[in-house]
Design an enzyme around this catalytic site. Structure first.
Site, short mmCIF file in Angstrom:
data_model
loop_
_atom_site.label_atom_id
_atom_site.label_comp_id
_atom_site.label_asym_id
_atom_site.label_seq_id
_atom_site.Cartn_x
_atom_site.Cartn_y
_atom_site.Cartn_z
N ASP A 149 0.83 -1.20 0.00
CA ASP A 149 0.00 0.00 0.00
C ASP A 149 0.87 1.25 0.00
O ASP A 149 0.49 2.27 -0.57
CB ASP A 149 -0.95 0.00 1.21
CG ASP A 149 -2.17 0.87 0.96
OD1 ASP A 149 -2.75 0.76 -0.14
OD2 ASP A 149 -2.55 1.65 1.85
N CYS A 153 -11.23 4.23 -4.41
CA CYS A 153 -10.22 4.07 -3.38
C CYS A 153 -10.65 4.80 -2.13
O CYS A 153 -10.70 4.24 -1.04
CB CYS A 153 -8.87 4.62 -3.84
SG CYS A 153 -8.57 4.48 -5.59
N TYR A 185 -12.78 2.85 1.13
CA TYR A 185 -12.07 2.84 2.42
C TYR A 185 -12.88 3.57 3.48
O TYR A 185 -12.91 3.19 4.65
CB TYR A 185 -10.68 3.48 2.30
CG TYR A 185 -9.60 2.47 1.98
CD1 TYR A 185 -9.71 1.66 0.86
CD2 TYR A 185 -8.48 2.31 2.78
CE1 TYR A 185 -8.73 0.73 0.56
CE2 TYR A 185 -7.49 1.39 2.49
CZ TYR A 185 -7.62 0.60 1.37
OH TYR A 185 -6.65 -0.32 1.08
N TYR A 208 -9.46 5.67 8.75
CA TYR A 208 -10.43 5.69 7.65
C TYR A 208 -11.86 6.01 8.10
O TYR A 208 -12.72 6.23 7.26
CB TYR A 208 -10.33 4.39 6.85
CG TYR A 208 -8.97 4.29 6.19
CD1 TYR A 208 -8.62 5.19 5.18
CD2 TYR A 208 -8.01 3.37 6.61
CE1 TYR A 208 -7.36 5.15 4.60
CE2 TYR A 208 -6.75 3.32 6.04
CZ TYR A 208 -6.43 4.22 5.04
OH TYR A 208 -5.17 4.20 4.47
N GLU A 238 -9.54 -2.80 -6.37
CA GLU A 238 -9.56 -2.72 -4.90
C GLU A 238 -9.77 -4.11 -4.30
O GLU A 238 -9.08 -4.50 -3.37
CB GLU A 238 -10.69 -1.79 -4.41
CG GLU A 238 -10.39 -0.31 -4.49
CD GLU A 238 -9.29 0.12 -3.52
OE1 GLU A 238 -9.16 -0.45 -2.43
OE2 GLU A 238 -8.53 1.04 -3.88
#
Ligand SMILES: Cc1ncc(CO)c(N)n1
Length: 230
Positions: A52, A143, A147, A173, A215
């Site tokens: 990541d 994205c 999240y 998040y 994802e």
């Protein structure tokens, strides 16, 4: 934790519907199920963290492209704020986690991207190199938005915040700040889609679906600790 609800416009409502099934599959993936339960093998999390980290380097560039393609100062400024926040806030969390796990900054940064990471980042950068600002927005939206959805769902899940290892990840998040940035991205997507002919909208939807699939693949890659075959 953050309570602000995500408000979708007409087009982002359509995008959400297009990928809801893929997102739900991600939410049920063992990587996320185990992260939520606090039982995820730290080795898998470290693998994820490293991939990541290199993913986010290219992801931050998407917002730099957004700044270049923007036609007004407000949009330009917001994309540059997003770029800044990825490099300093989000990647800062990764650096903290790495330190906790005894992974050096150099190690993080020199991670060899896996096949799935390459597929995802190069897809994004190709959209940025050849597409419009609306296309950039459509490609980066899953994205942030997925999240954000995961963060809020997990923060509300009983016990999920009690596990010391993954607590900070969930807090990041589900934070107010991340929620606001996501809401802004959703808002600009609706603005940019306004008045576009159907073939253009369909192209944006394709980017959104593709990024949503990538994802899912990213979670799966981390769970399998994917390696190059040779
Ligand atoms: C792969 C991936 N997608 C989205 C985010 C959230 O910005 C992230 N950190 N990593």
């Amino acid at each position: 934790m953050q309570t602000e609800t995500i408000i979708t416009g007409k087009f982002t409502g359509r995008l959400y519907e297009s990928s809801k099934g893929i997102w739900e599959r991600s939410h049920r993936h063992p990587f996320l199920e185990e992260l939520k339960a606090g039982t995820l093998d730290p080795a898998k999390f470290i693998y994820y963290l490293k991939q990541d980290y290199v993913y986010l380097i290219d992801y931050a560039k998407m917002f730099a492209y957004g700044s270049i393609k923007a036609n007004d100062l407000l949009t330009m400024g917001k994309f540059s704020e997003l770029c800044h926040s990825i490099l300093n806030v989000e990647m800062g969390l990764h650096r903290q986690y790495a330190e906790r796990f005894g992974v050096t900054r150099e190690e993080l940064e020199s991670t060899e991207p896996s096949p799935t990471t390459i597929a995802y980042t190069k897809y994004l950068l190709d959209v940025a190199a050849h597409g419009s600002l609306a296309e950039v927005a459509a490609a980066v939206l899953p994205c942030m938005w997925s999240y954000r959805e995961i963060g809020v769902l997990f923060a509300e899940a009983p016990g999920a915040l009690d596990h010391p290892l993954y607590r900070d990840w969930i807090l990041m998040y589900s934070s107010e700040e991340f929620g606001e940035l996501t809401s802004w991205c959703i808002g600009i997507m609706d603005e940019l889609a306004e008045g576009l002919p159907e073939p253009e909208l369909a192209k944006l939807e394709q980017h959104f679906i593709m990024a949503s699939k990538l994802e899912y693949m990213f979670w799966d890659m981390a769970y399998r600790e994917e390696e190059w075959p040779a």
